[in-house]
Write a protein that holds these residues in place. Structure first.
Motif, PDB file in Angstrom:
ATOM      1  N   GLN A  64       0.854  -1.197   0.000  1.00  0.00           N
ATOM      2  CA  GLN A  64       0.000   0.000   0.000  1.00  0.00           C
ATOM      3  C   GLN A  64       0.884   1.238   0.000  1.00  0.00           C
ATOM      4  OE1 GLN A  64      -3.642   0.350   1.986  1.00  0.00           O
ATOM      5  NE2 GLN A  64      -3.836  -1.817   2.509  1.00  0.00           N
ATOM      6  N   VAL A  65       0.845   1.968  -1.096  1.00  0.00           N
ATOM      7  CA  VAL A  65       1.739   3.107  -1.265  1.00  0.00           C
ATOM      8  C   VAL A  65       1.371   4.311  -0.392  1.00  0.00           C
ATOM      9  CG1 VAL A  65       2.614   4.809  -2.916  1.00  0.00           C
ATOM     10  CG2 VAL A  65       2.447   2.404  -3.566  1.00  0.00           C
ATOM     11  N   PRO A  66       0.080   4.709  -0.288  1.00  0.00           N
ATOM     12  CA  PRO A  66      -0.231   5.933   0.483  1.00  0.00           C
ATOM     13  C   PRO A  66       0.273   5.921   1.922  1.00  0.00           C
ATOM     14  CG  PRO A  66      -2.086   5.347  -0.893  1.00  0.00           C
ATOM     15  CD  PRO A  66      -1.123   4.208  -0.988  1.00  0.00           C
ATOM     16  N   PRO A  67       0.026   4.861   2.723  1.00  0.00           N
ATOM     17  CA  PRO A  67       0.578   4.887   4.089  1.00  0.00           C
ATOM     18  C   PRO A  67       2.099   4.837   4.114  1.00  0.00           C
ATOM     19  CG  PRO A  67      -0.535   2.789   3.652  1.00  0.00           C
ATOM     20  CD  PRO A  67      -0.864   3.690   2.517  1.00  0.00           C
ATOM     21  N   LEU A  68       2.693   4.147   3.143  1.00  0.00           N
ATOM     22  CA  LEU A  68       4.151   4.113   3.064  1.00  0.00           C
ATOM     23  C   LEU A  68       4.704   5.513   2.776  1.00  0.00           C
ATOM     24  CD1 LEU A  68       6.708   2.346   3.085  1.00  0.00           C
ATOM     25  CD2 LEU A  68       6.380   1.999   0.627  1.00  0.00           C
ATOM     26  N   THR A  69       3.991   6.272   1.961  1.00  0.00           N
ATOM     27  CA  THR A  69       4.394   7.648   1.661  1.00  0.00           C
ATOM     28  C   THR A  69       4.375   8.504   2.921  1.00  0.00           C
ATOM     29  OG1 THR A  69       3.501   7.456  -0.585  1.00  0.00           O
ATOM     30  CG2 THR A  69       3.853   9.681   0.261  1.00  0.00           C
ATOM     31  N   VAL A 125       4.764   7.522   6.059  1.00  0.00           N
ATOM     32  CA  VAL A 125       5.858   7.156   6.959  1.00  0.00           C
ATOM     33  C   VAL A 125       7.201   7.604   6.384  1.00  0.00           C
ATOM     34  CG1 VAL A 125       6.968   5.275   8.189  1.00  0.00           C
ATOM     35  CG2 VAL A 125       4.514   5.224   7.846  1.00  0.00           C
ATOM     36  N   SER A 126       7.354   7.522   5.073  1.00  0.00           N
ATOM     37  CA  SER A 126       8.596   7.983   4.443  1.00  0.00           C
ATOM     38  C   SER A 126       8.796   9.476   4.666  1.00  0.00           C
ATOM     39  CB  SER A 126       8.571   7.683   2.939  1.00  0.00           C
ATOM     40  OG  SER A 126       8.454   6.305   2.698  1.00  0.00           O
ATOM     41  N   GLN A 127       7.704  10.233   4.516  1.00  0.00           N
ATOM     42  CA  GLN A 127       7.772  11.669   4.768  1.00  0.00           C
ATOM     43  C   GLN A 127       8.114  11.939   6.231  1.00  0.00           C
ATOM     44  OE1 GLN A 127       7.770  14.202   2.810  1.00  0.00           O
ATOM     45  NE2 GLN A 127       7.636  15.836   4.349  1.00  0.00           N
ATOM     46  N   ALA A 128       7.546  11.133   7.121  1.00  0.00           N
ATOM     47  CA  ALA A 128       7.832  11.290   8.556  1.00  0.00           C
ATOM     48  C   ALA A 128       9.318  11.108   8.834  1.00  0.00           C
ATOM     49  CB  ALA A 128       7.008  10.301   9.372  1.00  0.00           C
ATOM     50  N   ALA A 129       9.937  10.137   8.168  1.00  0.00           N
ATOM     51  CA  ALA A 129      11.369   9.889   8.380  1.00  0.00           C
ATOM     52  C   ALA A 129      12.195  11.120   8.031  1.00  0.00           C
ATOM     53  CB  ALA A 129      11.822   8.692   7.548  1.00  0.00           C
ATOM     54  N   ALA A 130      11.821  11.790   6.925  1.00  0.00           N
ATOM     55  CA  ALA A 130      12.548  13.000   6.525  1.00  0.00           C
ATOM     56  C   ALA A 130      12.304  14.139   7.506  1.00  0.00           C
ATOM     57  CB  ALA A 130      12.124  13.416   5.115  1.00  0.00           C
ATOM     58  N   VAL A 131      11.064  14.278   7.960  1.00  0.00           N
ATOM     59  CA  VAL A 131      10.722  15.354   8.893  1.00  0.00           C
ATOM     60  C   VAL A 131      11.437  15.156  10.230  1.00  0.00           C
ATOM     61  CG1 VAL A 131       8.825  16.377  10.235  1.00  0.00           C
ATOM     62  CG2 VAL A 131       8.503  15.857   7.803  1.00  0.00           C
ATOM     63  N   ILE A 132      11.509  13.909  10.695  1.00  0.00           N
ATOM     64  CA  ILE A 132      12.199  13.621  11.956  1.00  0.00           C
ATOM     65  C   ILE A 132      13.669  14.013  11.853  1.00  0.00           C
ATOM     66  CG2 ILE A 132      12.977  11.766  13.493  1.00  0.00           C
ATOM     67  CD1 ILE A 132      10.280  10.336  12.720  1.00  0.00           C
TER      68      ILE A 132
END
Length: 336
Positions: A140-145, A147-154
């Motif tokens: 599922q791409v949308p939830p993965l997107t 979390v990926s964005q969260a990694a960059a923000v963190i």
């Protein structure tokens, strides 16, 4: 020595209701976490398990499981996102301890003190890699997107915090920008992906994200207060560790701004220059009390907790919703 924060007696908030609802899923998530920390390079599971087994509450994966359950998700993808998010969190703790030169984590000797900084950074990288490997599997791409964005923000938050380290001129707005990125973003992502996996409308996703974001802010603000007014048993570290490490947290920002010239010089000597003497922790706590810095930090946490609670009102009444509301109370009432 910390400050004893006088608070009225009330029934302690807990996680019992939520834990009962997610018990089976949490057990399966924990099994997945153990399985995926395995490696032929024996140092990797040793370091990872040192931290993972140290008694963290698993709040972030619990949010994934709970919001998915609340929205009627059927499948096992939420288990992999829950485990992946816990891996992400563990990786950030390993990296944090290196950056902050911390000696303790969750009541145990920090992993970097046992295996060294280089090993801990690389094990953190291993966990991040496996986190995304797991979260790709549900397809599922949308939830993965999210979390990926969260990694960059963190990562942005970590750098902002590093820039603000030992800077007593840090404003409250600047500090809030740090904790929204560094702490609250992963709470927000965890709450949001559970709803996304269930295929709910955008409005529900946004509400869950708001709940997680504001819960995360409240959680961090209470941690800030506990460092000066809690106990090592609650904190998993010694009272005053933030002070000794020169961390600029909200209680410091408030006490510094409200202090006189002599008091501000104390903060500059201890936090900016790192010249800490015997009795300075007690002096810092006294200044917190004098200027009501802890009381106001707790009050701000309660404000964000209220926003988190309001965000949940879009969802129909259910035991899941009630349990998630109790999580807000738990995060804030840790200081009681």
């Amino acid at each position: 020595m910390g400050i004893v924060i006088p608070l009225e007696e009330k029934k302690a908030a807990g996680l019992d209701s939520l834990l009962e609802l997610i018990r089976q899923d949490l057990e399966r998530t924990n099994q997945l976490i153990i399985q995926r920390t395995g490696s032929d390079v024996t140092t990797i599971p040793e370091v990872a398990n040192h931290l993972i087994s140290a008694g963290g509450k698993r709040l972030r994966p619990m949010l994934v499981l709970a919001t998915a359950g609340m929205c009627g998700y059927k499948g096992d993808g939420h288990l992999k996102f829950a485990a992946g998010i816990e891996f992400m969190h563990t990786a950030t703790l390993l990296h944090d301890d290196v950056v902050d030169e911390s000696n303790m984590r969750r009541g145990k000797i920090a992993a970097r003190m046992l295996w060294g900084n280089q090993t801990c950074v690389l094990v953190g990288d291993f966990l991040l890699g496996h986190a995304f490997k797991m979260m790709v599997e549900p397809g599922q791409v949308p939830p993965l997107t999210v979390v990926s964005q969260a990694a960059a923000v963190i990562a942005e938050g970590e750098i902002l915090q590093l820039n603000a380290a030992k800077d007593t001129t840090t404003t409250e707005d600047a500090y809030m920008a740090v904790i929204r990125r560094k702490t609250a973003e992963l709470f927000a992502a965890a709450a949001e992906v559970g709803v996304m996996l269930a295929g709910k409308p955008k409005a529900d996703e946004a509400a869950a994200r708001s709940y997680g974001m504001n819960l995360g802010v409240a959680f961090q603000l209470i941690d800030d207060a506990l460092d000066y007014g809690g106990s090592s048993a609650k904190l998993g570290k010694n009272v005053g560790d933030d002070f000794r490490e020169g961390k600029i947290t909200l209680p410091v920002v408030l006490a510094f701004r409200r202090g006189n010239d002599k008091e501000r010089e104390f903060w500059r000597r201890t936090l900016e220059k790192g010249e800490i003497k015997d009795g300075d922790v007690e002096t810092a706590c006294g200044l917190m009390k004098k200027h009501k810095a802890l009381d106001d930090t707790i009050e701000r946490a309660a404000h964000y907790g209220a926003i988190a609670r309001d965000a949940m009102e879009i969802f129909p009444a259910s035991p899941w919703k009630n349990a998630l509301l109790e999580v807000v109370d738990f995060c804030i009432e840790r200081v009681y």
